[in-house]
Scaffold this active site. Structure first.
Site, PDB file in Angstrom:
ATOM      1  N   LYS A  54       0.873  -1.165   0.095  1.00 44.55           N
ATOM      2  CA  LYS A  54      -0.065   0.127  -0.066  1.00 44.55           C
ATOM      3  C   LYS A  54       0.996   1.408  -0.127  1.00 44.55           C
ATOM      4  O   LYS A  54       0.509   2.389  -0.635  1.00 44.55           O
ATOM      5  CB  LYS A  54      -0.793  -0.023   1.372  1.00 44.55           C
ATOM      6  CG  LYS A  54      -2.122  -0.957   1.060  1.00 44.55           C
ATOM      7  CD  LYS A  54      -2.644  -1.157   2.296  1.00 44.55           C
ATOM      8  CE  LYS A  54      -3.940  -2.240   2.394  1.00 44.55           C
ATOM      9  NZ  LYS A  54      -4.419  -2.818   3.354  1.00 44.55           N
ATOM     10  N   GLN A  98      -4.834  -1.206   9.647  1.00 45.08           N
ATOM     11  CA  GLN A  98      -4.912  -2.625   9.162  1.00 45.08           C
ATOM     12  C   GLN A  98      -5.423  -3.611  10.052  1.00 45.08           C
ATOM     13  O   GLN A  98      -4.971  -3.755  11.489  1.00 45.08           O
ATOM     14  CB  GLN A  98      -3.415  -2.983   8.856  1.00 45.08           C
ATOM     15  CG  GLN A  98      -3.009  -4.463   8.338  1.00 45.08           C
ATOM     16  CD  GLN A  98      -3.548  -4.390   6.720  1.00 45.08           C
ATOM     17  OE1 GLN A  98      -3.441  -3.587   6.139  1.00 45.08           O
ATOM     18  NE2 GLN A  98      -4.312  -5.218   6.488  1.00 45.08           N
ATOM     19  N   ASP A 121     -11.256   2.993   4.186  1.00 42.47           N
ATOM     20  CA  ASP A 121     -11.615   1.483   4.070  1.00 42.47           C
ATOM     21  C   ASP A 121     -13.237   1.264   3.826  1.00 42.47           C
ATOM     22  O   ASP A 121     -13.740   0.220   3.532  1.00 42.47           O
ATOM     23  CB  ASP A 121     -11.044   0.537   5.323  1.00 42.47           C
ATOM     24  CG  ASP A 121      -9.887  -0.417   4.947  1.00 42.47           C
ATOM     25  OD1 ASP A 121      -9.891  -0.477   3.584  1.00 42.47           O
ATOM     26  OD2 ASP A 121      -9.302  -0.669   5.743  1.00 42.47           O
TER      27      ASP A 121
END
Ligand code: NDP
Length: 296
Positions: A54, A98, A121
């Site tokens: 990422k 994460q 997200d």
């Protein structure tokens, strides 16, 4: 193979190109560089790989990448303090914590502590509610990538019968909402669904997000249907470790009209959509026009 291959790798490269163009324009015309912060707690090897990837792709499209790596025994309060600091940092437009988090942390609490407009997200409860009511939201990256590929292949999805296999909060449910938003008739199947083969055989669009290697055989697929395989499963075959999806690719490709491979299908689109969400969040934060085609 009769089906058209939907090349997620090539499509993701195209999306990253669009993001990079938009980032360049934001810098040139507005003096703004979008910033994405990724918070990693602990040493989970798969998470470390994702976070590295990422960060690399964020920099490649011209955005600022910030990484916060915290020890596995970090307290929940300390993690919340990091999120709070990022919420208040105007140079950061997207925040990603994460998952999975260590067991001593409450994932829902942590995710819901992210400012919803920076929740790239799309997991914050406000974004879930906004998506569910058809309002502008941050959309979870994997389903957004699937939607982009479907729209690209079909143009309009209106009136199509879609079956989503899997009802998780990160893939199945938001995928179903997005398909409904594009006026599909949507069925969500799960482990208690009766006669799954029959349900899948009715679908013009099948999205498989289960986590069971090759569980959908070709004879469940309606002739000409579009198959989006979200599954990522590691199996041992012929003495080698192999990545396969939730769909038996070889037999499904004989009947489908179009199909995504694993690897090289949905997977690459997920990070591309994270970058797309970050540029979208940056534009919204600054009251600027959002890039076209990069949101739901
Ligand atoms: P979850 O384990 O959270 O959900 C799996 C879903 O599949 C559940 O709703 C479950 O039903 C359903 N299911 C399980 N067994 C069956 C069955 N026999 N028949 C029908 N439905 C079944 O998984 P995720 O949604 O997180 O992920 C799904 C897959 O997608 C995984 O392989 C994952 O690795 C992959 N993935 C890929 C991403 C990418 O970037 N390409 C990103 C995210 C995930 P029930 O609710 O009844 O238990």
């Amino acid at each position: 193979m009769a089906a058209t291959l939907i090349d997620g790798k090539a499509f993701a490269a195209k999306v990253r190109g669009q993001v990079a163009e938009h980032v360049a324009r934001l810098k040139e015309e507005n003096g703004i560089t979008p910033g994405l912060a990724v918070v990693l707690v602990g040493e989970d090897p798969a998470s470390q790989v994702y976070v590295r990837s990422k960060g690399k792709q964020t920099v490649e499209v011209g955005m600022n990448s910030v990484e916060h790596k915290l020890d596995a025994d970090t307290s929940e309060a300390d993690l919340l303090a990091v999120v709070e600091q990022l919420n208040n940092d105007p140079s950061i437009h997207g925040i990603l914590v994460q998952l999975p988090l260590p067991k001593h942390m409450n994932e829902d609490l942590v995710i819901n502590s992210i400012a919803p407009e920076k929740d790239v997200d799309g997991f914050h409860i406000s974004n879930v509610g906004l998506l569910g009511t058809g309002q502008k939201s941050m959309v979870p990256c994997t389903p957004l990538g699937c939607l982009m590929m479907l729209r690209d292949h079909h143009g309009s999805l209106s009136g199509m019968d879609a079956v989503v296999i899997g009802r998780s909060n990160i893939v199945g449910k938001p995928m179903a909402q997005l398909l409904l938003g594009d006026s599909c008739t949507v069925t969500i199947a799960h482990s208690r669904t009766k006669d799954l083969p029959d349900v899948v055989r009715r679908a013009d669009i099948v999205v498989a997000a289960v986590g069971r290697p090759e569980m959908v055989p070709g004879d469940w697929i309606k002739e000409g249907a579009t198959v989006i395989d979200v599954g990522i499963n590691r199996i041992e075959r012929d003495g080698k470790t192999k990545l396969v999806g939730d769909v038996d690719f070889a037999s499904a490709a004989e009947r489908a009209g179009a199909i995504t491979p694993v690897p090289g299908g949905v997977g690459p689109m997920t990070i591309a959509c994270l970058l797309a969400n970050t540029v979208t969040a940056c534009c919204r934060a600054n009251g600027l026009k959002e890039p076209e085609g990069l949101t739901a």
